[in-house]
Design an enzyme around this catalytic site. Structure first.
Site, PDB file in Angstrom:
ATOM      1  N   ILE A 177      -3.084  -8.028  -3.011  1.00 28.01           N
ATOM      2  CA  ILE A 177      -2.819  -8.705  -1.737  1.00 28.01           C
ATOM      3  C   ILE A 177      -3.869  -9.758  -1.414  1.00 28.01           C
ATOM      4  O   ILE A 177      -3.659 -10.572  -0.508  1.00 28.01           O
ATOM      5  CB  ILE A 177      -2.711  -7.711  -0.559  1.00 28.01           C
ATOM      6  CG1 ILE A 177      -4.061  -7.037  -0.278  1.00 28.01           C
ATOM      7  CG2 ILE A 177      -1.631  -6.693  -0.799  1.00 28.01           C
ATOM      8  CD1 ILE A 177      -4.099  -6.331   1.064  1.00 28.01           C
ATOM      9  N   GLY A 214       0.828  -1.201   0.000  1.00 26.71           N
ATOM     10  CA  GLY A 214       0.000   0.000   0.000  1.00 26.71           C
ATOM     11  C   GLY A 214       0.863   1.251   0.000  1.00 26.71           C
ATOM     12  O   GLY A 214       0.421   2.323   0.418  1.00 26.71           O
ATOM     13  N   PHE A 230      -2.087   6.859   0.985  1.00 26.37           N
ATOM     14  CA  PHE A 230      -1.890   8.022   1.852  1.00 26.37           C
ATOM     15  C   PHE A 230      -0.800   7.771   2.897  1.00 26.37           C
ATOM     16  O   PHE A 230       0.262   8.408   2.888  1.00 26.37           O
ATOM     17  CB  PHE A 230      -3.218   8.384   2.498  1.00 26.37           C
ATOM     18  CG  PHE A 230      -3.170   9.457   3.547  1.00 26.37           C
ATOM     19  CD1 PHE A 230      -2.317  10.547   3.414  1.00 26.37           C
ATOM     20  CD2 PHE A 230      -3.994   9.396   4.658  1.00 26.37           C
ATOM     21  CE1 PHE A 230      -2.276  11.552   4.378  1.00 26.37           C
ATOM     22  CE2 PHE A 230      -3.974  10.393   5.616  1.00 26.37           C
ATOM     23  CZ  PHE A 230      -3.103  11.461   5.479  1.00 26.37           C
ATOM     24  N   LYS A 268     -10.976  -4.374  10.602  1.00 25.29           N
ATOM     25  CA  LYS A 268      -9.635  -3.985  11.054  1.00 25.29           C
ATOM     26  C   LYS A 268      -9.270  -4.722  12.337  1.00 25.29           C
ATOM     27  O   LYS A 268      -8.122  -5.133  12.529  1.00 25.29           O
ATOM     28  CB  LYS A 268      -9.558  -2.474  11.269  1.00 25.29           C
ATOM     29  CG  LYS A 268      -9.664  -1.632  10.015  1.00 25.29           C
ATOM     30  CD  LYS A 268      -8.543  -1.894   9.016  1.00 25.29           C
ATOM     31  CE  LYS A 268      -7.248  -1.224   9.416  1.00 25.29           C
ATOM     32  NZ  LYS A 268      -6.216  -1.363   8.347  1.00 25.29           N
ATOM     33  N   PRO A 283      -3.464   3.962  14.707  1.00 21.54           N
ATOM     34  CA  PRO A 283      -3.503   5.426  14.605  1.00 21.54           C
ATOM     35  C   PRO A 283      -4.910   5.966  14.803  1.00 21.54           C
ATOM     36  O   PRO A 283      -5.901   5.277  14.541  1.00 21.54           O
ATOM     37  CB  PRO A 283      -3.009   5.683  13.176  1.00 21.54           C
ATOM     38  CG  PRO A 283      -3.368   4.445  12.424  1.00 21.54           C
ATOM     39  CD  PRO A 283      -3.338   3.307  13.405  1.00 21.54           C
ATOM     40  N   TYR A 340     -16.094  -1.423   8.922  1.00 20.83           N
ATOM     41  CA  TYR A 340     -14.662  -1.171   8.684  1.00 20.83           C
ATOM     42  C   TYR A 340     -13.857  -1.525   9.931  1.00 20.83           C
ATOM     43  O   TYR A 340     -12.849  -2.248   9.862  1.00 20.83           O
ATOM     44  CB  TYR A 340     -14.465   0.303   8.321  1.00 20.83           C
ATOM     45  CG  TYR A 340     -13.021   0.772   8.348  1.00 20.83           C
ATOM     46  CD1 TYR A 340     -12.203   0.612   7.246  1.00 20.83           C
ATOM     47  CD2 TYR A 340     -12.498   1.393   9.483  1.00 20.83           C
ATOM     48  CE1 TYR A 340     -10.880   1.037   7.269  1.00 20.83           C
ATOM     49  CE2 TYR A 340     -11.183   1.828   9.518  1.00 20.83           C
ATOM     50  CZ  TYR A 340     -10.380   1.650   8.410  1.00 20.83           C
ATOM     51  OH  TYR A 340      -9.069   2.070   8.443  1.00 20.83           O
TER      52      TYR A 340
END
Length: 375
Positions: free
Chosen positions: A65, A19, A23, A161, A187, A157
């Site tokens: 992936i 990735g 960002f 995660k 984060p 989401y």
């Protein structure tokens, strides 16, 4: 006076950023390139964005992936010592099927590729949201707080995660590859240059002259984290894992990095609407709060519920939802003591500086778009 000696870069070996054109990923690539001695490779679904110049020696590979047969040949070619797994759909940009395929199935493939090709260290990008039920306040939450799963987790989401983090940490010293060490970074609300979610949405409100409202009384502290600080936390974890891999005996529990998760923030909680106003000020706003219409949380929930029902009836997306009201009024900040003690982490970009540079980047992008349209 004797000249100041040139400080040598810390070794990181062969570093692979999955990735690495996204960002967070490209900021990890940039920080490794500037501050560490490493051979850097990137795997991304498409490697056209956020590439470094060819002269920098970063290798870019297109890869999926979610396909082990796609990953294994690339891993065998790159032979990474450390892997940073940052690939994920954005919080606002994926379906349930995509979140599961990429975050869970994709992470499983990355882990298996690491195990089968002798990778020493894997750092997984998790999320601070996995300990939030998106309703209750989080006050100085640390890694001892329970991960919210199943029916209690209202964001799919975050559910995926959390599951992916569990897979990554379970792979630490696992029987399939006892020498693979893993860690996870959590984060909170990342922002900065290259941001496609937070900065555009907030700064555009200023450009559109829509800064005259506030949901709630603005006494809720919130963590926002500059992307370079998140990148820094990832690399510190990788360095610690590589150092741990050279030890003949495992570290003590209070020193462990392998098999552990770490919250990473700017260590500077700010009142929720003060962050938006700081962005607007950096973009040029000179007004105070005299023009602001304050909508109480209770009233906001009523309005949000009504807008959801009306827009559902006419087949449109509401501009205000109950979820948005709760999010805007929620206290949500974290303790980073564990990252400080075990990783040696501290923010490298202060919040005010991060806000200023992020808005400058977005303003530059805005001007570029305007110039393109005028041509």
């Amino acid at each position: 006076m004797a000249p100041t000696p040139v400080q040598s870069k810390k070794p990181l070996g062969k570093a692979l950023v999955i990735g690495g054109c996204g960002f967070l990923g490209h900021h990890i690539v940039n920080l490794i390139h500037s501050s560490y001695d490493a051979q850097i490779s990137v795997i991304d679904l498409r490697t056209t964005n956020n590439r470094r110049p060819d002269s920098d020696g970063v290798q870019y590979f297109d890869g999926d992936i979610t396909s082990l047969s796609s990953l294994i040949p690339l891993f065998e070619k790159i032979k990474p010592d450390v892997v940073f797994h940052t690939a994920s759909p954005t919080l606002m940009g994926g379906s349930k099927e995509m979140y599961r395929k990429v975050n869970v199935d994709g992470t499983g493939c990355v882990i298996e590729a690491c195990q089968k090709t002798g990778v020493k260290a894997l750092v997984y990008t998790s999320s601070a949201s996995i300990v939030s039920d998106n309703s209750s306040d989080l006050i100085n939450a640390d890694e001892r707080w329970p991960v919210i799963r199943g029916k209690m987790q209202t964001e799919y989401y975050s559910e995926t995660k959390a599951e992916a983090e569990s897979l990554a940490l379970a792979a630490n010293r696992a029987e399939a590859a006892p020498k693979l060490l893993t860690a996870a970074i959590r984060p909170a609300a990342i922002f900065g240059s290259g941001d496609v979610q937070l900065i555009p949405r907030i700064v555009d409100l200023y450009y559109q002259n829509k800064t005259g409202f506030q949901l709630g009384d603005n006494v809720n502290l919130f963590d926002f984290t500059h992307v370079d600080n998140v990148a820094h936390g990832h690399i510190l974890a990788a360095v610690a894992l590589l150092q741990t891999s050279t030890l003949t005996t495992p570290p003590l529990d209070h020193e462990k990095v392998d098999g552990e998760a770490f919250f990473v923030t700017n260590d500077a909680p700010i009142y929720f609407w003060d962050f938006s106003r700081a962005l607007w000020k950096a973009a040029g706003d000179t007004r105070g709060t005299e023009h602001v219409w304050v909508i109480s949380k209770d009233m906001g929930l009523i309005i949000g519920g009504a807008m959801e029902w009306i827009n559902w009836a006419i087949g449109r997306t509401p501009k205000l939802t109950i979820k948005q009201v709760k999010y805007s009024c929620m206290t949500r900040y974290y303790s980073i003591d564990k990252a400080k003690k075990r990783l040696g982490y501290s923010p490298i970009v202060p919040l005010e500086e991060g806000i200023r540079s992020a808005v400058q980047w977005y303003d530059d992008e805005h001007k570029k778009e305007g110039e393109k349209k005028s041509q």
